[in-house]
Design a protein around this motif. Sequence first.
Motif, PDB file in Angstrom:
ATOM      1  N   ALA A 213       1.679   5.185  10.580  1.00  0.00           N
ATOM      2  CA  ALA A 213       0.717   5.653   9.580  1.00  0.00           C
ATOM      3  C   ALA A 213      -0.079   4.463   9.043  1.00  0.00           C
TER       4      ALA A 213
ATOM      5  N   ALA B 287      -5.302   6.154   0.685  1.00  0.00           N
ATOM      6  CA  ALA B 287      -5.002   4.783   1.134  1.00  0.00           C
ATOM      7  C   ALA B 287      -6.297   4.070   1.521  1.00  0.00           C
TER       8      ALA B 287
ATOM      9  N   LEU C 251       0.869  -1.183   0.000  1.00  0.00           N
ATOM     10  CA  LEU C 251       0.000   0.000   0.000  1.00  0.00           C
ATOM     11  C   LEU C 251       0.907   1.234   0.000  1.00  0.00           C
TER      12      LEU C 251
HETATM   13  C1  LIG Z   1       0.565   4.470   4.940  1.00  0.00           C
HETATM   14  C2  LIG Z   1       0.137   5.320   3.736  1.00  0.00           C
HETATM   15  C3  LIG Z   1      -0.189   4.394   2.577  1.00  0.00           C
HETATM   16  C4  LIG Z   1      -1.119   6.139   4.145  1.00  0.00           C
HETATM   17  O1  LIG Z   1      -1.603   6.808   2.979  1.00  0.00           O
HETATM   18  P1  LIG Z   1      -2.646   8.040   3.078  1.00  0.00           P
HETATM   19  O2  LIG Z   1      -3.322   8.142   1.767  1.00  0.00           O
HETATM   20  O3  LIG Z   1      -1.938   9.234   3.589  1.00  0.00           O
HETATM   21  O4  LIG Z   1      -3.674   7.535   4.186  1.00  0.00           O
HETATM   22  P2  LIG Z   1      -5.179   8.081   4.367  1.00  0.00           P
HETATM   23  O5  LIG Z   1      -5.234   9.522   4.014  1.00  0.00           O
HETATM   24  O6  LIG Z   1      -6.115   7.163   3.684  1.00  0.00           O
HETATM   25  O7  LIG Z   1      -5.312   7.938   5.940  1.00  0.00           O
HETATM   26  C5  LIG Z   1      -6.481   7.401   6.553  1.00  0.00           C
HETATM   27  C6  LIG Z   1      -6.371   7.580   8.055  1.00  0.00           C
HETATM   28  O8  LIG Z   1      -5.220   6.882   8.565  1.00  0.00           O
HETATM   29  C7  LIG Z   1      -4.594   7.678   9.584  1.00  0.00           C
HETATM   30  N1  LIG Z   1      -3.257   8.119   9.145  1.00  0.00           N
HETATM   31  C8  LIG Z   1      -2.750   8.126   7.885  1.00  0.00           C
HETATM   32  N2  LIG Z   1      -1.473   8.574   7.897  1.00  0.00           N
HETATM   33  C9  LIG Z   1      -1.192   8.852   9.173  1.00  0.00           C
HETATM   34  C10 LIG Z   1      -0.032   9.349   9.814  1.00  0.00           C
HETATM   35  N3  LIG Z   1       1.096   9.661   9.143  1.00  0.00           N
HETATM   36  N4  LIG Z   1      -0.054   9.507  11.168  1.00  0.00           N
HETATM   37  C11 LIG Z   1      -1.166   9.224  11.869  1.00  0.00           C
HETATM   38  N5  LIG Z   1      -2.316   8.748  11.311  1.00  0.00           N
HETATM   39  C12 LIG Z   1      -2.313   8.567   9.972  1.00  0.00           C
HETATM   40  C13 LIG Z   1      -5.511   8.834   9.840  1.00  0.00           C
HETATM   41  O9  LIG Z   1      -6.474   8.426  10.794  1.00  0.00           O
HETATM   42  C14 LIG Z   1      -6.142   9.013   8.485  1.00  0.00           C
HETATM   43  O10 LIG Z   1      -7.357   9.691   8.541  1.00  0.00           O
HETATM   44  P3  LIG Z   1      -7.378  11.320   8.690  1.00  0.00           P
HETATM   45  O11 LIG Z   1      -6.397  11.866   7.686  1.00  0.00           O
HETATM   46  O12 LIG Z   1      -8.812  11.653   8.377  1.00  0.00           O
HETATM   47  O13 LIG Z   1      -6.970  11.600  10.096  1.00  0.00           O
HETATM   48  C15 LIG Z   1       1.247   6.324   3.327  1.00  0.00           C
HETATM   49  O14 LIG Z   1       1.682   7.044   4.473  1.00  0.00           O
HETATM   50  C16 LIG Z   1       2.455   5.664   2.702  1.00  0.00           C
HETATM   51  O15 LIG Z   1       2.525   5.458   1.482  1.00  0.00           O
HETATM   52  N6  LIG Z   1       3.468   5.309   3.523  1.00  0.00           N
HETATM   53  C17 LIG Z   1       4.699   4.709   3.023  1.00  0.00           C
HETATM   54  C18 LIG Z   1       4.492   3.294   2.530  1.00  0.00           C
HETATM   55  C19 LIG Z   1       3.955   2.372   3.602  1.00  0.00           C
HETATM   56  O16 LIG Z   1       4.422   2.375   4.740  1.00  0.00           O
HETATM   57  N7  LIG Z   1       2.964   1.554   3.229  1.00  0.00           N
HETATM   58  C20 LIG Z   1       2.319   0.609   4.115  1.00  0.00           C
HETATM   59  C21 LIG Z   1       2.958  -0.725   4.018  1.00  0.00           C
HETATM   60  S1  LIG Z   1       2.144  -1.856   5.159  1.00  0.00           S
END
Ligand SMILES: CC(C)(COP(=O)(O)OP(=O)(O)OC[C@H]1O[C@@H](n2cnc3c(N)ncnc32)[C@H](O)[C@@H]1OP(=O)(O)O)[C@@H](O)C(=O)NCCC(=O)NCCS
Length: 143
Positions: free
Chosen positions: A117, A88, A76
């Motif tokens: 996250a 996400a 993801l």
């Molecule tokens: C993890 C990742 C995919 C999240 O993507 P994203 O599109 O920013 O996530 P979303 O916007 O859908 O987040 C949904 C909810 O998750 C939580 N969340 C997301 N990122 C967060 C962060 N950095 N810290 C705390 N909570 C977080 C929040 O509750 C968020 O809702 P809100 O924005 O309304 O508060 C992104 O940070 C990423 O690509 N990370 C690097 C790759 C990775 O680690 N992938 C996962 C492998 S298991």
Amino acid sequence: MALRIRRLRPSDYDELMRLFEACGLDPRMRGRDSRSSIAHQLRVNRDSYLGALDGRRLVGAVLGTDDSRKGWINRLAVHPDYRRRGIAKRLVRAVERALRAKGIEMFAALIEPGNDASVSVFRSLGYEILPMAYARKKRNEGV
Ligand SMILES: CC(C)(COP(=O)(O)OP(=O)(O)OC[C@H]1O[C@@H](n2cnc3c(N)ncnc32)[C@H](O)[C@@H]1OP(=O)(O)O)[C@@H](O)C(=O)NCCC(=O)NCCS
């Protein structure tokens, strides 16, 4: 933002690898993330390898697989410029739908320690977060 989620295609390969790199996911380009391996995976998982596009730009991805017992949510990734906009969550919901259409009713993801996250995303989607040991074996380092 008119964001669109669609199946990934072989022609997305270079952009997909750039996205993984931008997200710190360390693609295994000589192993399971090689062009030929991804092309094969796309044939097997054509409905559950998904990309999020802003216009023509690939800004998010998820690779959904199933082992016939459960669905696995792999890789993801959302580009740093596009985070905290619910992309996400949309990708995970979409991949769950695709896997459910194949009869899968349980979904899982492996999350590295400290990836708060990712834990937050899955928790916000109703996943239980369980402490687990992960056993793995590689036939070679590049795999
Ligand atoms: C993890 C990742 C995919 C999240 O993507 P994203 O599109 O920013 O996530 P979303 O916007 O859908 O987040 C949904 C909810 O998750 C939580 N969340 C997301 N990122 C967060 C962060 N950095 N810290 C705390 N909570 C977080 C929040 O509750 C968020 O809702 P809100 O924005 O309304 O508060 C992104 O940070 C990423 O690509 N990370 C690097 C790759 C990775 O680690 N992938 C996962 C492998 S298991």
